[in-house]
Motif scaffolding. Structure first.
Motif, PDB file in Angstrom:
ATOM      1  N   GLU A   1       0.832  -1.204   0.000  1.00  0.00           N
ATOM      2  CA  GLU A   1       0.000   0.000   0.000  1.00  0.00           C
ATOM      3  C   GLU A   1       0.868   1.257   0.000  1.00  0.00           C
ATOM      4  OE1 GLU A   1      -3.320   2.046   2.930  1.00  0.00           O
ATOM      5  OE2 GLU A   1      -3.128  -0.140   2.894  1.00  0.00           O
ATOM      6  N   ASP A   2       0.515   2.196  -0.890  1.00  0.00           N
ATOM      7  CA  ASP A   2       1.280   3.443  -1.013  1.00  0.00           C
ATOM      8  C   ASP A   2       0.317   4.555  -1.408  1.00  0.00           C
ATOM      9  OD1 ASP A   2       2.961   5.557  -1.607  1.00  0.00           O
ATOM     10  OD2 ASP A   2       4.465   4.313  -2.621  1.00  0.00           O
ATOM     11  N   ARG A   3      -0.277   5.179  -0.413  1.00  0.00           N
ATOM     12  CA  ARG A   3      -1.288   6.206  -0.650  1.00  0.00           C
ATOM     13  C   ARG A   3      -0.714   7.402  -1.391  1.00  0.00           C
ATOM     14  NH1 ARG A   3      -6.106   8.311   2.332  1.00  0.00           N
ATOM     15  NH2 ARG A   3      -6.162  10.557   1.991  1.00  0.00           N
ATOM     16  N   ALA A   4       0.494   7.827  -1.006  1.00  0.00           N
ATOM     17  CA  ALA A   4       1.091   9.017  -1.621  1.00  0.00           C
ATOM     18  C   ALA A   4       1.312   8.802  -3.118  1.00  0.00           C
ATOM     19  CB  ALA A   4       2.412   9.358  -0.932  1.00  0.00           C
ATOM     20  N   ARG A   5       1.826   7.635  -3.481  1.00  0.00           N
ATOM     21  CA  ARG A   5       2.050   7.344  -4.903  1.00  0.00           C
ATOM     22  C   ARG A   5       0.719   7.227  -5.631  1.00  0.00           C
ATOM     23  NH1 ARG A   5       4.022   8.264  -9.586  1.00  0.00           N
ATOM     24  NH2 ARG A   5       4.400   6.440 -10.896  1.00  0.00           N
ATOM     25  N   ALA A   6      -0.280   6.669  -4.955  1.00  0.00           N
ATOM     26  CA  ALA A   6      -1.600   6.548  -5.569  1.00  0.00           C
ATOM     27  C   ALA A   6      -2.175   7.921  -5.882  1.00  0.00           C
ATOM     28  CB  ALA A   6      -2.541   5.785  -4.647  1.00  0.00           C
ATOM     29  N   VAL A   7      -2.002   8.860  -4.957  1.00  0.00           N
ATOM     30  CA  VAL A   7      -2.489  10.222  -5.194  1.00  0.00           C
ATOM     31  C   VAL A   7      -1.816  10.814  -6.423  1.00  0.00           C
ATOM     32  CG1 VAL A   7      -2.498  12.584  -4.294  1.00  0.00           C
ATOM     33  CG2 VAL A   7      -3.173  10.684  -2.821  1.00  0.00           C
ATOM     34  N   GLU A   8      -0.522  10.605  -6.544  1.00  0.00           N
ATOM     35  CA  GLU A   8       0.197  11.109  -7.719  1.00  0.00           C
ATOM     36  C   GLU A   8      -0.377  10.521  -9.008  1.00  0.00           C
ATOM     37  OE1 GLU A   8       4.251  10.087  -7.202  1.00  0.00           O
ATOM     38  OE2 GLU A   8       4.621  11.494  -5.550  1.00  0.00           O
ATOM     39  N   LEU A   9      -0.646   9.231  -8.977  1.00  0.00           N
ATOM     40  CA  LEU A   9      -1.168   8.570 -10.175  1.00  0.00           C
ATOM     41  C   LEU A   9      -2.590   9.012 -10.491  1.00  0.00           C
ATOM     42  CD1 LEU A   9       0.272   5.002  -9.549  1.00  0.00           C
ATOM     43  CD2 LEU A   9       0.830   6.494 -11.476  1.00  0.00           C
ATOM     44  N   PHE A  10      -3.425   9.130  -9.467  1.00  0.00           N
ATOM     45  CA  PHE A  10      -4.788   9.603  -9.694  1.00  0.00           C
ATOM     46  C   PHE A  10      -4.784  11.032 -10.225  1.00  0.00           C
ATOM     47  CE2 PHE A  10      -6.430   6.570  -6.203  1.00  0.00           C
ATOM     48  CZ  PHE A  10      -6.658   5.567  -7.128  1.00  0.00           C
ATOM     49  N   ARG A  11      -3.867  11.837  -9.709  1.00  0.00           N
ATOM     50  CA  ARG A  11      -3.803  13.222 -10.179  1.00  0.00           C
ATOM     51  C   ARG A  11      -3.362  13.271 -11.648  1.00  0.00           C
ATOM     52  NH1 ARG A  11      -4.472  17.608  -7.444  1.00  0.00           N
ATOM     53  NH2 ARG A  11      -4.112  16.668  -5.391  1.00  0.00           N
ATOM     54  N   ALA A  12      -2.429  12.423 -11.992  1.00  0.00           N
ATOM     55  CA  ALA A  12      -1.988  12.362 -13.391  1.00  0.00           C
ATOM     56  C   ALA A  12      -3.124  11.868 -14.285  1.00  0.00           C
ATOM     57  CB  ALA A  12      -0.779  11.446 -13.515  1.00  0.00           C
ATOM     58  N   ALA A  13      -3.846  10.843 -13.823  1.00  0.00           N
ATOM     59  CA  ALA A  13      -4.969  10.315 -14.608  1.00  0.00           C
ATOM     60  C   ALA A  13      -6.053  11.371 -14.762  1.00  0.00           C
ATOM     61  CB  ALA A  13      -5.535   9.069 -13.936  1.00  0.00           C
ATOM     62  N   ALA A  14      -6.347  12.074 -13.669  1.00  0.00           N
ATOM     63  CA  ALA A  14      -7.365  13.130 -13.726  1.00  0.00           C
ATOM     64  C   ALA A  14      -6.940  14.226 -14.688  1.00  0.00           C
ATOM     65  CB  ALA A  14      -7.609  13.704 -12.330  1.00  0.00           C
ATOM     66  N   GLY A  15      -5.645  14.585 -14.651  1.00  0.00           N
ATOM     67  CA  GLY A  15      -5.134  15.597 -15.564  1.00  0.00           C
ATOM     68  C   GLY A  15      -5.234  15.157 -17.013  1.00  0.00           C
ATOM     69  N   GLY A  16      -5.224  13.851 -17.234  1.00  0.00           N
ATOM     70  CA  GLY A  16      -5.367  13.316 -18.585  1.00  0.00           C
ATOM     71  C   GLY A  16      -6.808  13.115 -18.996  1.00  0.00           C
ATOM     72  N   GLY A  17      -7.743  13.551 -18.136  1.00  0.00           N
ATOM     73  CA  GLY A  17      -9.164  13.472 -18.476  1.00  0.00           C
ATOM     74  C   GLY A  17      -9.860  12.204 -18.046  1.00  0.00           C
ATOM     75  N   ASP A  18      -9.212  11.374 -17.236  1.00  0.00           N
ATOM     76  CA  ASP A  18      -9.828  10.125 -16.808  1.00  0.00           C
ATOM     77  C   ASP A  18     -10.823  10.402 -15.675  1.00  0.00           C
ATOM     78  OD1 ASP A  18      -9.445   6.954 -16.943  1.00  0.00           O
ATOM     79  OD2 ASP A  18      -9.723   7.540 -14.858  1.00  0.00           O
ATOM     80  N   ALA A  19     -12.099  10.122 -15.928  1.00  0.00           N
ATOM     81  CA  ALA A  19     -13.148  10.473 -14.964  1.00  0.00           C
ATOM     82  C   ALA A  19     -13.024   9.684 -13.672  1.00  0.00           C
ATOM     83  CB  ALA A  19     -14.518  10.261 -15.592  1.00  0.00           C
TER      84      ALA A  19
ATOM     85  N   GLY B   1     -10.288   8.535 -12.479  1.00  0.00           N
ATOM     86  CA  GLY B   1      -9.148   9.114 -11.775  1.00  0.00           C
ATOM     87  C   GLY B   1      -9.576  10.309 -10.949  1.00  0.00           C
ATOM     88  N   MET B   2     -10.439  11.164 -11.522  1.00  0.00           N
ATOM     89  CA  MET B   2     -10.975  12.311 -10.779  1.00  0.00           C
ATOM     90  C   MET B   2     -11.750  11.854  -9.552  1.00  0.00           C
ATOM     91  SD  MET B   2     -12.535  14.388 -14.045  1.00  0.00           S
ATOM     92  CE  MET B   2     -11.620  14.540 -15.574  1.00  0.00           C
ATOM     93  N   PHE B   3     -12.611  10.846  -9.757  1.00  0.00           N
ATOM     94  CA  PHE B   3     -13.443  10.338  -8.674  1.00  0.00           C
ATOM     95  C   PHE B   3     -12.587   9.763  -7.551  1.00  0.00           C
ATOM     96  CE2 PHE B   3     -16.581   6.850  -7.344  1.00  0.00           C
ATOM     97  CZ  PHE B   3     -17.237   7.685  -6.451  1.00  0.00           C
ATOM     98  N   ASN B   4     -11.604   8.956  -7.913  1.00  0.00           N
ATOM     99  CA  ASN B   4     -10.733   8.364  -6.896  1.00  0.00           C
ATOM    100  C   ASN B   4      -9.927   9.417  -6.161  1.00  0.00           C
ATOM    101  OD1 ASN B   4     -11.680   5.868  -7.691  1.00  0.00           O
ATOM    102  ND2 ASN B   4      -9.902   5.380  -8.962  1.00  0.00           N
ATOM    103  N   LEU B   5      -9.418  10.392  -6.889  1.00  0.00           N
ATOM    104  CA  LEU B   5      -8.631  11.452  -6.269  1.00  0.00           C
ATOM    105  C   LEU B   5      -9.484  12.261  -5.298  1.00  0.00           C
ATOM    106  CD1 LEU B   5      -5.949  13.004  -6.121  1.00  0.00           C
ATOM    107  CD2 LEU B   5      -6.725  14.382  -8.078  1.00  0.00           C
ATOM    108  N   ALA B   6     -10.742  12.463  -5.618  1.00  0.00           N
ATOM    109  CA  ALA B   6     -11.635  13.247  -4.753  1.00  0.00           C
ATOM    110  C   ALA B   6     -11.730  12.665  -3.350  1.00  0.00           C
ATOM    111  CB  ALA B   6     -13.028  13.336  -5.374  1.00  0.00           C
ATOM    112  N   HIS B   7     -11.559  11.341  -3.225  1.00  0.00           N
ATOM    113  CA  HIS B   7     -11.649  10.701  -1.914  1.00  0.00           C
ATOM    114  C   HIS B   7     -10.349  10.816  -1.113  1.00  0.00           C
ATOM    115  CE1 HIS B   7     -15.045   8.745  -3.991  1.00  0.00           C
ATOM    116  NE2 HIS B   7     -15.541   8.592  -2.791  1.00  0.00           N
ATOM    117  N   LEU B   8      -9.286  11.265  -1.759  1.00  0.00           N
ATOM    118  CA  LEU B   8      -7.975  11.258  -1.096  1.00  0.00           C
ATOM    119  C   LEU B   8      -7.410  12.636  -0.814  1.00  0.00           C
ATOM    120  CD1 LEU B   8      -6.234   8.349  -3.068  1.00  0.00           C
ATOM    121  CD2 LEU B   8      -7.392   8.228  -0.860  1.00  0.00           C
ATOM    122  N   VAL B   9      -7.889  13.664  -1.509  1.00  0.00           N
ATOM    123  CA  VAL B   9      -7.331  14.999  -1.292  1.00  0.00           C
ATOM    124  C   VAL B   9      -7.825  15.571   0.033  1.00  0.00           C
ATOM    125  CG1 VAL B   9      -7.062  15.476  -3.746  1.00  0.00           C
ATOM    126  CG2 VAL B   9      -9.198  16.099  -2.599  1.00  0.00           C
TER     127      VAL B   9
END
Length: 274
Positions: free
Chosen positions: A108-126, A128-136
């Motif tokens: 488990e690596d929450r910090a790395r997951a946040v980075e990946l979700f943020r990158a996915a969200a920045g690329g338009g992945d919906a 990714g946005m949803f998952n990131l919303a639960h972690l910010v």
């Protein structure tokens, strides 16, 4: 789901295995056991594509292995998800991020997951946005991400956004998002919208729309909705024509007629019949 299955078969016939896999997964997400079986079967065609460097095939494979195979497939799912993420594919970033948050086959690596979700969200992945919303940590950013994901069609994001807005006493906005999520098939949002219209939260009481969403719940296999509709109708809050309008809005005129018949075994409806 028949449309998705047909799309998948057409794509498979044309040799477009990525499109076929996505179509079968969509069918499976709508509850099709055949869709799940076909999605699992497509892996045979996707493996050589992923091994040959296709990030799209790798991301799709990872998701299929996660959802439709047992835990023995986790190491392979991790390998393909990581490859797709490292290739910069938003779907791969989101999938690998999910694995990191949940500790699925990886530490488990929450910090790395946040980075990946943020990158996915920045690329338009919906998602990714949803998952990131639960972690910010920023509530305002979380609301913005949920709204963006909901606008991209993620029904669960709209329902969660409505819950958050309700907690902030922004009831009119919350009801609007419950309705949007309900229109996309989210049963929890259907129930919330029905109850809010019935009780007048975020709007004036509207028994027609309340019954509409209770009937929609029934169409999605939730019998609690029809019991609530019967209770509401038996209060005399609707005429027969209003019940029929609710059925029309729900796309189920037959359920409305059945509701009228059931309710009339109790009290009359606003004097329509004695």
């Amino acid at each position: 789901m028949k449309r998705e299955l047909d799309e998948g078969r057409t794509a498979a016939g044309a040799g477009d295995w990525v499109a076929a896999g996505h179509a079968f997964v969509r069918a499976a997400m709508e509850g099709s056991a055949e869709g799940a079986e076909l999605a699992a079967g497509v892996t045979v065609e996707l493996v050589p594509m992923a091994d040959g460097g296709s990030a799209e095939a790798a991301a799709l494979l990872a998701g299929i292995y996660l959802e439709y195979f047992d835990e023995s497939a986790l190491p392979v799912a991790v390998r393909y998800a990581r490859a797709a993420a490292e290739a910069g594919l938003p779907a791969g970033q989101r999938t690998y991020g999910h694995m990191l948050v949940a500790g699925l086959g990886v530490e488990e690596d929450r910090a790395r997951a946040v980075e990946l979700f943020r990158a996915a969200a920045g690329g338009g992945d919906a998602y990714g946005m949803f998952n990131l919303a639960h972690l910010v940590d920023d509530p305002d950013e979380s609301l913005r991400l949920l709204e963006a994901a909901a606008h991209e069609g993620i029904a669960a994001a709209g329902a969660v956004l409505a819950d958050r807005l309700s907690a902030l006493d922004r009831d009119e906005e919350a009801l609007g998002w419950y309705v949007r999520a309900a229109e996309r098939g989210h049963t929890g949002a259907m129930n919330a919208a029905a109850c809010w219209y019935r009780d007048g939260f975020g709007t004036a009481p509207d028994p027609v729309r309340a019954v509409r969403w209770f009937l929609a719940l029934l169409a999605h296999g939730d019998g609690d909705g029809v019991h609530e509709a019967i209770r509401l109708v038996r209060t005399g809050a609707l005429t027969e024509e209003q019940i029929r309008e609710a059925g029309r809005l729900a796309g189920d005129p037959g359920a409305a007629e059945a509701l009228i018949g059931t309710a009339l075994n109790g009290t009359a409806l606003n004097g329509d019949r004695a």
